[in-house]
Design a protein around this motif. Structure first.
Motif, short mmCIF file in Angstrom:
data_model
loop_
_atom_site.label_atom_id
_atom_site.label_comp_id
_atom_site.label_asym_id
_atom_site.label_seq_id
_atom_site.Cartn_x
_atom_site.Cartn_y
_atom_site.Cartn_z
N CYS A 147 0.81 -1.24 0.00
CA CYS A 147 0.00 0.00 0.00
C CYS A 147 0.83 1.27 0.00
N ARG A 148 2.18 1.18 0.00
CA ARG A 148 3.09 2.33 -0.02
C ARG A 148 2.94 3.23 1.19
N ARG A 149 2.47 2.67 2.29
CA ARG A 149 2.32 3.46 3.50
C ARG A 149 3.68 3.58 4.19
N GLU A 150 3.98 4.79 4.65
CA GLU A 150 5.24 5.04 5.34
C GLU A 150 4.99 5.16 6.84
N GLN A 151 6.11 5.19 7.56
CA GLN A 151 6.07 5.32 9.02
C GLN A 151 5.19 4.23 9.66
N TYR A 152 5.45 2.99 9.29
CA TYR A 152 4.69 1.86 9.86
C TYR A 152 5.52 1.19 10.95
N GLU A 153 4.84 0.41 11.71
CA GLU A 153 5.49 -0.43 12.72
C GLU A 153 5.38 -1.89 12.30
N THR A 154 6.33 -2.69 12.76
CA THR A 154 6.37 -4.13 12.41
C THR A 154 6.27 -4.95 13.67
N ARG A 155 5.62 -6.12 13.51
CA ARG A 155 5.43 -7.03 14.64
C ARG A 155 5.65 -8.46 14.15
N VAL A 156 6.43 -9.21 14.85
CA VAL A 156 6.72 -10.60 14.48
C VAL A 156 5.54 -11.47 14.90
N ILE A 157 4.99 -12.24 13.95
CA ILE A 157 3.86 -13.13 14.22
C ILE A 157 4.19 -14.53 13.70
N TYR A 158 3.32 -15.52 14.04
CA TYR A 158 3.54 -16.92 13.66
C TYR A 158 2.27 -17.55 13.11
N ASP A 159 1.40 -16.74 12.53
CA ASP A 159 0.15 -17.29 12.00
C ASP A 159 0.40 -18.26 10.86
N ALA A 160 1.30 -17.92 9.94
CA ALA A 160 1.58 -18.81 8.81
C ALA A 160 2.19 -20.13 9.27
N ALA A 161 3.04 -20.09 10.30
CA ALA A 161 3.61 -21.32 10.82
C ALA A 161 2.53 -22.21 11.43
N HIS A 162 1.56 -21.58 12.13
CA HIS A 162 0.46 -22.37 12.71
C HIS A 162 -0.38 -23.00 11.60
N LEU A 163 -0.67 -22.22 10.55
CA LEU A 163 -1.45 -22.78 9.43
C LEU A 163 -0.70 -23.91 8.73
N PHE A 164 0.60 -23.75 8.57
CA PHE A 164 1.39 -24.79 7.90
C PHE A 164 1.42 -26.06 8.73
N ARG A 165 1.60 -25.93 10.05
CA ARG A 165 1.59 -27.11 10.91
C ARG A 165 0.22 -27.79 10.89
N HIS A 166 -0.84 -26.97 10.85
CA HIS A 166 -2.19 -27.55 10.80
C HIS A 166 -2.39 -28.32 9.49
N ARG A 167 -1.93 -27.77 8.37
CA ARG A 167 -2.06 -28.48 7.09
C ARG A 167 -1.24 -29.76 7.09
N CYS A 168 -0.04 -29.72 7.66
CA CYS A 168 0.79 -30.93 7.73
C CYS A 168 0.13 -32.00 8.60
N ALA A 169 -0.41 -31.57 9.75
CA ALA A 169 -1.09 -32.55 10.62
C ALA A 169 -2.31 -33.13 9.93
N THR A 170 -3.06 -32.29 9.20
CA THR A 170 -4.24 -32.79 8.48
C THR A 170 -3.85 -33.78 7.39
N ARG A 171 -2.75 -33.48 6.69
CA ARG A 171 -2.30 -34.41 5.64
C ARG A 171 -1.82 -35.72 6.23
N ILE A 172 -1.10 -35.66 7.35
CA ILE A 172 -0.64 -36.89 8.00
C ILE A 172 -1.83 -37.73 8.47
N GLN A 173 -2.81 -37.06 9.08
CA GLN A 173 -4.00 -37.79 9.52
C GLN A 173 -4.75 -38.41 8.34
N ALA A 174 -4.84 -37.66 7.23
CA ALA A 174 -5.53 -38.20 6.05
C ALA A 174 -4.79 -39.41 5.49
N CYS A 175 -3.45 -39.34 5.44
CA CYS A 175 -2.67 -40.48 4.95
C CYS A 175 -2.84 -41.68 5.87
N TRP A 176 -2.82 -41.44 7.18
CA TRP A 176 -2.97 -42.55 8.12
C TRP A 176 -4.36 -43.17 8.03
#
Length: 338
Positions: A147-176
């Motif tokens: 969005c070309r917005r300036e003077q922003y702040e940044t925050r470290v998050i882990y939402d994508a890691a949680h989603l990736f772990r959830h997809r991996c667990a779902t795939r493992i459960q489906a395979c099993w």
């Protein structure tokens, strides 16, 4: 005089301290000097190790704000923006989750986030942390790539890691679950006969093949001895059945013998089936034409067959069984002289 002193103090702090941030945040990218690739790799590995060891914790990446200068306090220079509170960050993250920013690829490198560190900007856009730092070094200013917005702040998050772990667990459960279902289906196919004719035929063919394989697998090395054992067991079983059949047949009564003899007369039997000579006891005419020295006694069997007594005795002596069968119909018999 006061205004001049305030301006001089503000300019001095901005020039001498590169980390100082006033109203101009264009120097943010020069705070951290570029590192060598090996150093960045080692730092990234250490950061990942610390992230695995410690519990995932979200935190603001920007440094704490500096104290205001005299010019900023007097209103001669614009003061830096106020830091976002925790409630505001919660609203920004909620807006990012509704827009599914973490579920989409990074806008800079167009790759999935997976387990790599990601940052959330105050404009609710999400990027790889390394991609955002590379973009700021390349552009020379702090500006959102989306969005070309300036003077922003940044925050470290882990939402994508949680989603990736959830997809991996779902795939493992489906395979099993698929493995368990396929194993159960193969087991049921082995023990339950299908209703379709072709499938039923294949089912019994497979069963017969399994029996043949097990038979060959458990055969002894000496095949001839093994086959002799089979022949011996078959012969003993056959003798048992023959004894049962003989015991089950009762000896005919006198009236039964009369009926059997009448059946023989109706059939018109004249010759012995063994020696092929005439029988004299049933037919009186043939008996009158035969001399006394040619007359031989006749035996009537319970199966309604006639033989010469000497011929039948010779056959019984020749037979290997303890109780021989009829030479014609191969059935167990009782005999009577007529």
């Amino acid at each position: 005089v006061m205004a001049s002193a305030a301006f001089q103090d503000h300019i001095t702090r901005s020039v001498l301290d590169p980390n100082f941030s006033g109203s101009d945040h264009s120097l943010w990218c020069s705070r951290t000097a570029p590192r060598k690739p090996q150093a960045r790799r080692k730092v990234g590995e250490k950061a990942l190790q610390r992230q695995d060891e410690q519990e995932e914790r979200e935190y603001v990446l920007d440094s704490a704000p500096y104290s205001l200068t005299l010019a900023q306090k007097m209103g001669l220079v614009a003061s830096p923006a106020r830091r976002l509170t925790e409630d505001e960050w919660t609203q920004i993250k909620t807006r990012s989750v509704l827009q599914e920013e973490s579920a989409q690829p990074c806008a800079v490198c167009r790759e999935e986030f997976l387990l790599q560190p990601q940052v959330l900007l105050s404009c609710s856009h999400v990027f790889h942390r390394t991609c955002l730092q590379a973009f700021e070094r390349f552009s020379g200013r702090k500006c959102c790539p989306m969005c070309r917005r300036e003077q922003y702040e940044t925050r470290v998050i882990y939402d994508a890691a949680h989603l990736f772990r959830h997809r991996c667990a779902t795939r493992i459960q489906a395979c099993w679950r698929g493995y368990v279902a396929r194993k159960w289906y193969r087991h049921m196919r082995k023990i339950i006969c299908p209703k379709d004719k072709q499938l039923r035929r294949k089912f019994f063919e497979a069963k017969l093949q399994e029996l043949n394989d097990s038979f060959i697998r458990y055969c002894h090395t000496d095949t001839e001895a093994f086959l002799r054992d089979i022949d011996r067991s078959l012969s003993s079983s056959r003798r048992v059945f023959q004894q049962l059949e003989r015991k089950s047949i009762s000896e005919p009564q006198e009236k039964d013998w009369d009926q059997i003899q009448s059946q023989v007369i109706q059939r018109g039997v004249h010759d012995c089936p063994i020696c092929l000579t005439a029988l004299c006891s049933i037919n009186p005419l043939s008996e009158a034409s035969i001399s006394n020295h040619q007359r031989r006694p006749t035996m009537l069997l319970s199966c309604s067959h006639l033989f010469h007594q000497f011929c039948l005795e010779a056959f019984e002596a020749f037979a290997a069984d303890s109780r021989p069968l009829c030479p014609l119909c191969r059935s167990v018999y009782h005999k009577k002289a007529i």
